[in-house]
Design an enzyme around this catalytic site. Structure first.
Site, PDB file in Angstrom:
ATOM      1  CG  ASP A 331      -1.911   1.077   1.264  1.00 23.92           C
ATOM      2  OD1 ASP A 331      -2.432   1.396   0.178  1.00 23.92           O
ATOM      3  OD2 ASP A 331      -2.210   1.610   2.353  1.00 23.92           O
ATOM      4  CG  ASP A 645      -2.320   1.778   6.571  1.00 22.06           C
ATOM      5  OD1 ASP A 645      -3.096   1.576   5.613  1.00 22.06           O
ATOM      6  OD2 ASP A 645      -1.715   2.851   6.728  1.00 22.06           O
ATOM      7  CG  ASP A 649      -4.661  -2.172   2.852  1.00 25.13           C
ATOM      8  OD1 ASP A 649      -4.806  -2.041   1.624  1.00 25.13           O
ATOM      9  OD2 ASP A 649      -4.246  -1.264   3.582  1.00 25.13           O
TER      10      ASP A 649
END
Length: 923
Positions: A331, A645, A649
């Site tokens: 990410d 986070d 996700d």
């Protein structure tokens, strides 16, 4: 109500939304309607996944071929009436199961923690009255009002908006709070761009708004993610897959050899009972009882080492899995970047400036792009920075040593840029007291504040989008603040240059007005007039972590591909990817382009499989698409690590071979779904995790290479004795002694072996490759053969010298101990010469050899052990023969290692010459 328009609420007109929901934004729902809808839709809560019973989770720890082998060994030794050995082996099984049970994550906790995403109460309108109700009682059609600081309690279609901004980073990955609008959107608008919606679990950071509930509980976007988490299947890790396959092969080989031994004994006319016990002895000797325990302990040591490097491992095999990783899907926001907006460029007084430093920490300096130092702030630059500092409703605070923004991240970045230039915000707010304000609104696209300036005049500062601010400007300033003709084309080109770098650009302007002008009344009446002076541009970005840049480069050198998967805009994602080194500005190949969520949605599964390895940056990606990307990469036989986070996700974290969550900024949902949590939220920690994972696998291969000759050698000794009708050189109880003591005192010490040089310069292991290479299998066979020759030879020699069977067997057993101790030093590195390995780099080796020597001395010379294991004392002559043979084996293995090193060096030189010749022919 049963036929609600799924996933099209953003596309409908407001009146159609209310009609579909049979609701009214003035009166809301009646009490009776709420009760009926609660029965129809259920409470506004996410259904928890049905947990696996604790007893079942514990029993599943025994579902492993190696454990089957240990259980068979337990039963066999019990029927041999070796109760102590049986208890020891069974104790190993139980300890292994307990450790596995304790370490395995509970998937249902990820679902349960999603409940926390819903706020405890909600402000609603029912029966025409505004009241507060528990969020769990919300139903589709309820009218909900939001204010700054609220957590959105359900999915809403907005019908009222007063400067509403919502932080959706946990759901979409968007790093900046989203400015909400009431506009009717296109049908194919992706989730992150649905600005007329508010989603459950997101946080209101600014303004106020009202919306009608369109989905509750499991039907919300957060609820859909929970469903994806529950459906995502956690795969076996490469290590567990290889250990399972290896154990099955070992089990079949051992049982096959035992059966052959039994049949051969019968063929030679031997008594079937003694033949059967000999076959049992072979099976017990060949079973590596210590293997599962040492595998578990080695992984646990890796867990401890990782904890010291800021990574908490929640599943034991995850340590090794990182060592197998071929692709890391990361990410962007908060993982590769600081998750703190930072002004990097300023254009003021017809000059461009760079700002150093990152995040909200007011440390750094402002310099012209040519790098020269500023002795004082030019007037135009100072005006631009002052405008950002005081035309601002946010604040910076220092909490536990960290600088944080209270309010909008964009405004926080403007405050930091002013402080870096040495401006005193508190003093400015005192001398330039605010008189009036025009708050930012999405349709206006600017914020303006009116301040006291001096005894003759006041000043207006305005900040906003380039398009809406520049059209109101009549002139500009030079560096010293003198009037300058407005060059709109140059300013627009500079803004486009900053935007191409992925920077978010704000335009700032000012106007001096008479002292009598204390409100914005005249300003509003002349809204279309060109009356402002352009004072500059400030361009900002969520900057990459410096350590992430180094970590990505290290991973790439180690043959690990890093891909960015983010919910942010394509231009921003591309710019960050270039700065980090994931993509390159000059790159023309496919891997340097950005693939958006909209393009992904239009791809078939076949097209995605063809593209997924080529592209390095994926932007505006929805949660289900992250999961789809991980699945596609796994289908291409990659070992995938996924970092993240946010709630969005979590499904991909659970699906990946290893999920890595951020410990500080990460949501509870992401942490529960992950295999590993980084306590410092630092992508660079993953580099250390990969390094540690490779070392763990190295040490496991070293242990397996070391332990198998013991078992194979014992099995060969017993089998040869049966084939030629000789007395057994090793009894079953002595085989158990060898297997357990050498595994614990000698083999386990390899788990503490430090990392070998160049471990991060190797390419990742091929996922389908076996645990042991052909080279290692050859070494195992050769050492097993040497053990057979030594043990059987010494046994027969002792009998020929008139020694008792007890002395001869003790010689054979002790020879195994001596040779395995010597071979242990060979196995400290499977490729590097023993004589080039630092002798004291692993002191545990020496401690283990010492402990094994003491245990074996007790086995040989204590009456109790002589009785239990049918052993007998040995002479100095016996020790001299065994030690000499151990040295011979050690030197032979080193010669074999040298042969393989020379062979690899020749192959490398040949390939280099071939490559050089091809290059010359091309030239």
């Amino acid at each position: 109500m049963e036929n609600l328009p799924k996933d099209l609420w953003h596309h409908l007109a407001e009146e159609d939304v209310f009609e579909a929901l049979k609701s009214n934004h003035h009166e809301g729902l009646t009490k009776q309607e709420v009760e009926e809808r609660l029965r129809l839709f259920g409470p506004n809560a996410i259904t928890a996944q049905k947990p696996v019973p604790a007893w079942k989770r514990f029993l599943l720890q025994f579902h492993n071929p190696l454990i089957y082998i240990l259980l068979v060994a337990t039963v066999v030794t019990f029927f041999l009436k070796e109760y102590i050995d049986s208890a020891v082996i069974f104790g190993v099984v139980i300890i292994n199961a307990i450790i596995g049970y304790m370490q395995e994550s509970k998937a249902e906790e990820a679902i349960n923690s999603l409940k926390k995403m819903l706020s405890a109460n909600a402000n609603v309108v029912r029966d025409g009255k505004r009241i507060s109700v528990p969020a769990t009682e919300l139903v589709p059609g309820d009218i909900v009002y939001l204010a700054s600081g609220d957590k959105v309690p359900a999915d809403l279609r907005l019908f009222e908006n007063r400067d509403l901004q919502i932080d959706e980073s946990a759901l979409t990955g968007e790093s900046v709070a989203v400015q909400k609008e009431r506009a009717q959107l296109e049908k194919d608008t992706v989730l992150a761009d649905r600005v007329n919606m508010a989603f459950a679990g997101t946080l209101v950071t600014y303004g106020q708004g009202g919306g009608v509930v369109i989905a509750t509980g499991d039907d919300t976007e957060t609820g859909k993610i929970a469903h994806m988490i529950s459906e995502a299947v956690s795969l076996d890790t490469p290590l567990t897959q290889k250990i399972h396959a290896f154990s099955k092969i070992l089990l079949y080989v051992i049982l096959g050899l035992a059966a052959v031994t039994f049949l051969v004994g019968l063929f030679h006319g031997q008594d079937w009972v003694s033949t059967f016990m000999a076959a049992v002895a072979l099976a017990v000797a060949a079973i590596p009882e210590g293997l599962p325990a040492v595998v578990t302990i080695t992984l646990a040591i890796g867990v401890r080492r990782m904890a010291m490097r800021n990574a908490i491992v929640r599943k034991l095999p995850a340590v090794e899995t990182l060592g197998s990783t071929t692709i890391i899907c990361s990410d962007k926001t908060g993982t590769l970047t600081e998750n703190q907006m930072t002004v990097q460029k300023v254009f003021a007084g017809d000059q461009e400036y760079d700002l150093s430093g990152s995040g909200y920490q007011p440390e750094g300096e402002v310099k012209p792009v040519d790098g020269t130092a500023l002795t004082s702030l030019p007037v135009a630059l100072r005006e631009c920075l002052v405008a950002g500092l005081i035309s601002n409703d946010s604040d910076l605070i220092q909490k536990e040593g960290l600088w944080q923004v209270q309010g909008d991240p964009t405004e926080g970045a403007l405050i930091t840029s002013g402080l870096k230039a040495g401006l005193d915000r508190d003093a400015l707010l005192q001398t330039h007291k605010r008189l009036d304000v025009i708050p930012f609104e999405s349709d206006r696209q600017y914020m303006a504040t009116l301040h006291h300036f001096d005894e003759q005049q006041n000043v207006i500062y305005l900040k906003g989008s380039l398009e809406r601010t520049l059209i109101r400007c009549k002139d500009a300033q030079d560096a010293e603040g003198n009037p300058l003709a407005l060059d709109r084309d140059k300013i627009t080109a500079m803004a486009e240059k900053f935007a191409a770098m992925g920077l978010r650009v704000l335009c700032l302007a000012m106007q001096r007005v008479p002292k009598s002008e204390t409100t914005f009344d005249r300003f509003h009446s002349q809204e279309d007039a060109e009356q402002l002076t352009f004072i500059g541009l400030q361009a900002m970005i969520d900057p990459p972590r410096a350590e992430a840049i180094r970590a990505v480069a290290t991973c790439q050198r180690a043959g690990i591909s890093v891909k960015m998967i983010t919910g942010d805009h394509a231009l921003t994602a591309r710019a960050i990817a270039e700065q980090i080194g994931i993509a390159h500005p000059e790159g023309k190949e496919e891997k340097h382009r950005v693939l958006t969520g909209r393009e992904l949605a239009e791809m078939s599964d076949h097209e995605l499989l063809a593209e997924v390895e080529k592209v390095a940056v994926f932007a505006r990606v929805a949660p289900e698409q992250k999961l789809k990307l991980v699945t596609a990469l796994q289908a291409k036989k990659h070992v995938v690590a996924m970092t993240g986070d946010g709630v969005n996700d979590a499904p991909a974290l659970k699906k990946a071979d290893i999920g890595v969550a951020m410990g500080i900024a990460g949501t509870e949902v992401s942490k529960e779904a992950a295999d590993m949590v980084l306590t410092d939220d630092n992508f660079a920690t993953i580099e250390g995790a990969v390094e540690e994972g490779r070392n763990v696998f190295d040490n496991l291969v070293k242990f397996i290479t070391w332990i198998l000759p013991t078992n194979m050698g014992q099995g060969m000794v017993i089998m040869v004795a049966i084939l030629i009708g000789a007395t057994l050189p090793v009894l079953p109880v002595q085989a158990l002694w060898l297997n357990m003591t050498t595994a614990v005192f000698l083999g386990l010490m390899l788990a503490f072996e430090p990392r070998e040089p160049g471990i991060m310069k190797r390419m990742p292991r091929i996922p389908d490759s076996p645990i042991l290479s052909g080279e290692m299998m050859g070494r195992i066979v050769s050492v097993s053969t040497l053990l057979l020759i030594g043990a059987f030879g010494l046994f027969q020699w002792a009998l020929a010298q008139g020694e008792t069977e007890e002395v001869a067997r003790t010689l054979a057993v002790t020879l195994f101990v001596v040779v395995q101790s010597a071979f242990l030093f060979n196995c400290r590195s499977l490729t590097i010469s023993l004589f080039r390995t630092p002798i004291f780099s692993n002191p545990w080796i020496w401690g283990g050899v010492g402990a094994m020597l003491l245990a074996q001395l007790a086995f040989i010379y204590t009456p109790l052990m002589n009785t239990l294991f049918q052993s007998a004392p040995l002479t100095l002559q016996h020790w001299g023969l065994m030690l000499a043979y151990g040295v011979v084996v050690l030197l032979l293995v080193e010669v074999e290692k040298a042969f393989w090193r020379a062979r690899k060096a020749r192959k490398t030189k040949t390939s280099e010459r071939t490559g050089s010749s091809e290059q010359q022919s091309l030239s």
